[in-house]
Write a protein that holds these residues in place. Structure first.
Motif, mmCIF file in Angstrom:
data_model
loop_
_atom_site.group_PDB
_atom_site.id
_atom_site.type_symbol
_atom_site.label_atom_id
_atom_site.label_comp_id
_atom_site.label_asym_id
_atom_site.label_seq_id
_atom_site.Cartn_x
_atom_site.Cartn_y
_atom_site.Cartn_z
ATOM 1 N N ARG A 52 0.854 -1.190 0.000
ATOM 2 C CA ARG A 52 0.000 0.000 0.000
ATOM 3 C C ARG A 52 0.891 1.241 0.000
ATOM 4 O O ARG A 52 1.838 1.337 0.762
ATOM 5 C CB ARG A 52 -0.900 0.023 1.229
ATOM 6 C CG ARG A 52 -1.808 -1.163 1.329
ATOM 7 C CD ARG A 52 -2.970 -1.011 0.398
ATOM 8 N NE ARG A 52 -3.785 -2.228 0.441
ATOM 9 C CZ ARG A 52 -4.549 -2.613 -0.522
ATOM 10 N NH1 ARG A 52 -4.633 -1.906 -1.623
ATOM 11 N NH2 ARG A 52 -5.251 -3.715 -0.435
ATOM 12 N N LYS A 53 0.573 2.180 -0.888
ATOM 13 C CA LYS A 53 1.350 3.417 -0.991
ATOM 14 C C LYS A 53 0.404 4.600 -0.858
ATOM 15 O O LYS A 53 -0.801 4.467 -1.067
ATOM 16 C CB LYS A 53 2.072 3.473 -2.332
ATOM 17 C CG LYS A 53 3.102 2.365 -2.500
ATOM 18 C CD LYS A 53 3.879 2.563 -3.751
ATOM 19 C CE LYS A 53 5.275 2.958 -3.346
ATOM 20 N NZ LYS A 53 6.136 3.236 -4.481
ATOM 21 N N GLU A 54 0.978 5.732 -0.528
ATOM 22 C CA GLU A 54 0.177 6.950 -0.482
ATOM 23 C C GLU A 54 0.918 8.075 -1.187
ATOM 24 O O GLU A 54 2.141 8.075 -1.289
ATOM 25 C CB GLU A 54 -0.184 7.334 0.939
ATOM 26 C CG GLU A 54 0.962 7.760 1.817
ATOM 27 C CD GLU A 54 0.480 8.178 3.204
ATOM 28 O OE1 GLU A 54 0.777 9.323 3.580
ATOM 29 O OE2 GLU A 54 -0.150 7.367 3.888
ATOM 30 N N ALA A 55 0.132 8.998 -1.686
ATOM 31 C CA ALA A 55 0.664 10.170 -2.382
ATOM 32 C C ALA A 55 -0.326 11.304 -2.196
ATOM 33 O O ALA A 55 -1.422 11.104 -1.670
ATOM 34 C CB ALA A 55 0.865 9.851 -3.862
ATOM 35 N N LEU A 56 0.061 12.473 -2.635
ATOM 36 C CA LEU A 56 -0.848 13.614 -2.608
ATOM 37 C C LEU A 56 -1.423 13.824 -4.001
ATOM 38 O O LEU A 56 -0.691 13.791 -4.990
ATOM 39 C CB LEU A 56 -0.128 14.879 -2.154
ATOM 40 C CG LEU A 56 0.337 14.915 -0.706
ATOM 41 C CD1 LEU A 56 1.072 16.221 -0.421
ATOM 42 C CD2 LEU A 56 -0.833 14.754 0.250
ATOM 43 N N SER A 57 -2.728 14.035 -4.058
ATOM 44 C CA SER A 57 -3.394 14.322 -5.326
ATOM 45 C C SER A 57 -2.873 15.642 -5.880
ATOM 46 O O SER A 57 -2.814 16.651 -5.163
ATOM 47 C CB SER A 57 -4.903 14.399 -5.118
ATOM 48 O OG SER A 57 -5.524 14.935 -6.270
ATOM 49 N N LYS A 58 -2.511 15.640 -7.142
ATOM 50 C CA LYS A 58 -2.043 16.874 -7.783
ATOM 51 C C LYS A 58 -3.193 17.858 -7.998
ATOM 52 O O LYS A 58 -2.962 19.045 -8.163
ATOM 53 C CB LYS A 58 -1.382 16.548 -9.117
ATOM 54 C CG LYS A 58 -0.081 15.794 -8.953
ATOM 55 C CD LYS A 58 0.525 15.444 -10.284
ATOM 56 C CE LYS A 58 1.793 14.646 -10.075
ATOM 57 N NZ LYS A 58 2.399 14.216 -11.324
ATOM 58 N N ILE A 59 -4.411 17.368 -7.973
ATOM 59 C CA ILE A 59 -5.570 18.223 -8.208
ATOM 60 C C ILE A 59 -6.118 18.796 -6.904
ATOM 61 O O ILE A 59 -6.330 19.998 -6.789
ATOM 62 C CB ILE A 59 -6.669 17.448 -8.964
ATOM 63 C CG1 ILE A 59 -6.136 17.044 -10.333
ATOM 64 C CG2 ILE A 59 -7.953 18.274 -9.070
ATOM 65 C CD1 ILE A 59 -7.016 16.080 -11.086
#
Length: 72
Positions: A52-59
């Protein structure tokens, strides 16, 4: 030309690159249901780990979660 199944395309990608994420599967192979193809491969005996990974939405700037599948 022989039609290659999405399952085989995903397996080939895993063998060549070691892992795959949903956006790569969609962009490269037109696979909207990567989790289902991974499930099929696991039923066939392929050892695949889900990370499982997480990131920040560019939008929106909000945190998003996604799966990265790694062949063992």
């Amino acid at each position: 030309m022989k039609n290659i199944s999405q399952k085989d395309l995903i397996l080939n990608h895993l063998r060549q690159y070691g892992s795959i994420e949903p956006l790569t599967a969609l962009r490269e192979y037109g696979c909207y249901r990567l989790g289902a193809r991974i499930s099929d491969l696991k039923k066939d005996g392929v050892n695949i780990k889900t990370e499982r990974k997480e990131a920040l939405s560019k939008i929106t700037g909000r945190k998003i979660m996604y799966a990265n599948y790694i062949i063992q």
